[in-house]
Each structure stands twice: as structure tokens, then as C-alpha cells.
Design a protein around this motif. Structure first.
Motif, short mmCIF file in Angstrom:
data_model
loop_
_atom_site.label_atom_id
_atom_site.label_comp_id
_atom_site.label_asym_id
_atom_site.label_seq_id
_atom_site.Cartn_x
_atom_site.Cartn_y
_atom_site.Cartn_z
N HIS A 258 26.54 40.18 37.85
CA HIS A 258 26.68 39.58 39.18
C HIS A 258 27.99 38.81 39.35
CE1 HIS A 258 26.10 35.39 37.93
NE2 HIS A 258 25.27 35.87 37.04
N CYS A 259 28.55 38.38 38.24
CA CYS A 259 29.73 37.53 38.34
C CYS A 259 30.93 38.29 38.88
CB CYS A 259 30.06 36.89 36.99
SG CYS A 259 30.55 38.06 35.72
N HIS A 260 30.86 39.61 38.87
CA HIS A 260 31.99 40.39 39.40
C HIS A 260 31.83 40.70 40.89
CE1 HIS A 260 34.09 41.25 35.57
NE2 HIS A 260 32.89 41.11 35.06
N GLN A 261 30.67 40.34 41.44
CA GLN A 261 30.43 40.57 42.87
C GLN A 261 31.09 39.46 43.67
OE1 GLN A 261 27.61 43.00 43.82
NE2 GLN A 261 27.95 43.72 41.74
N LEU A 262 31.52 39.85 44.85
CA LEU A 262 32.10 38.86 45.73
C LEU A 262 31.02 37.87 46.18
CD1 LEU A 262 35.10 38.99 46.40
CD2 LEU A 262 34.48 39.79 48.69
N ASN A 263 31.39 36.64 46.30
CA ASN A 263 30.48 35.59 46.77
C ASN A 263 29.32 35.32 45.83
OD1 ASN A 263 32.01 35.24 49.12
ND2 ASN A 263 30.93 36.93 50.11
N GLN A 264 29.43 35.77 44.60
CA GLN A 264 28.42 35.43 43.60
C GLN A 264 29.02 34.40 42.65
OE1 GLN A 264 25.10 36.51 43.20
NE2 GLN A 264 25.50 37.15 45.32
N PRO A 265 28.17 33.52 42.17
CA PRO A 265 28.70 32.50 41.26
C PRO A 265 29.18 33.11 39.95
CG PRO A 265 26.31 32.39 41.37
CD PRO A 265 26.74 33.36 42.43
#
Ligand SMILES: [Zn+2]
Length: 99
Positions: free
Chosen positions: A43-50
Motif C-alpha cells: 500500500h505504501c506505493h499507492q498514492l494517498n496511502q500512508p
């Protein structure tokens, strides 16, 4: 009354001793960093994800160079925090607790 050679020698020893202790003296600051991990599906590589974090590290000056230390465990972080705080209060390291 002039100081004796023995007194001077003892003073020199005391100063040398303190110089030797300096490298272990925490005088830097602890900063928190955030980052991505190596898994592209995470998830960390997704935009707007922590991103992952905070990861704490200590930066300080050592003989004119900036060095960065990371902490292997929360206990190490706590220890460094205490030492930095003690330093800010006026240079005392707070006695002989743990170690
Ligand atoms: Zn990740």
C-alpha cells in the motif's frame, strides 16, 4: 603556590578521559522519517496511502561529519531519547541506568 607535576598530570588524565568519552556522547537530534518498502504491491506505493514509519534515527556531528544512527529496537530509541534529553538539560547523562 605552584601546582605540582603530579597535579598537572592528574588534570591531564582527567581531560583525556573526558575526550575519550565524547564519541559516545549523544549530542544530536532524533528525527522521524517515512518511506516506502521494497514490495511494489504494498500500500505504501499507492498514492494517498500512508508510507511506512515513522522510522527514527539520530543525526549528530562527529568530528565535523554528520553521522546517522538507526535504532535496532524501541529500547535503543528510548535510551537515545533519554540521552539527548539529558544533554539538552545541561550535559548530564543521567547516571548509570541500564547498559
Ligand atoms: Zn510497504
Amino acid at each position: 603556590m605552584p601546582e605540582s607535576l603530579v597535579d598537572l598530570e592528574q588534570q591531564r588524565q582527567a581531560i583525556l578521559q573526558r575526550l575519550l568519552e565524547l564519541p559516545d556522547f549523544r549530542s544530536g537530534s532524533i528525527t522521524a522519517t517515512y518511506g516506502t518498502c521494497g514490495k511494489s504491491s504494498c500500500h505504501c506505493h499507492q498514492l494517498n496511502q500512508p508510507q511506512h514509519g515513522p522510522n527514527f534515527r539520530l543525526t549528530r556531528k562527529l568530528r565535523g561529519k554528520t553521522v546517522t544512527e538507526t535504532f535496532a529496537s524501541p529500547a535503543e530509541l528510548q535510551k537515545a531519547r533519554r540521552e539527548v534529553a539529558a544533554r539538552r538539560r545541561g550535559g548530564r547523562l543521567g547516571g548509570s541506568q541500564d547498559r
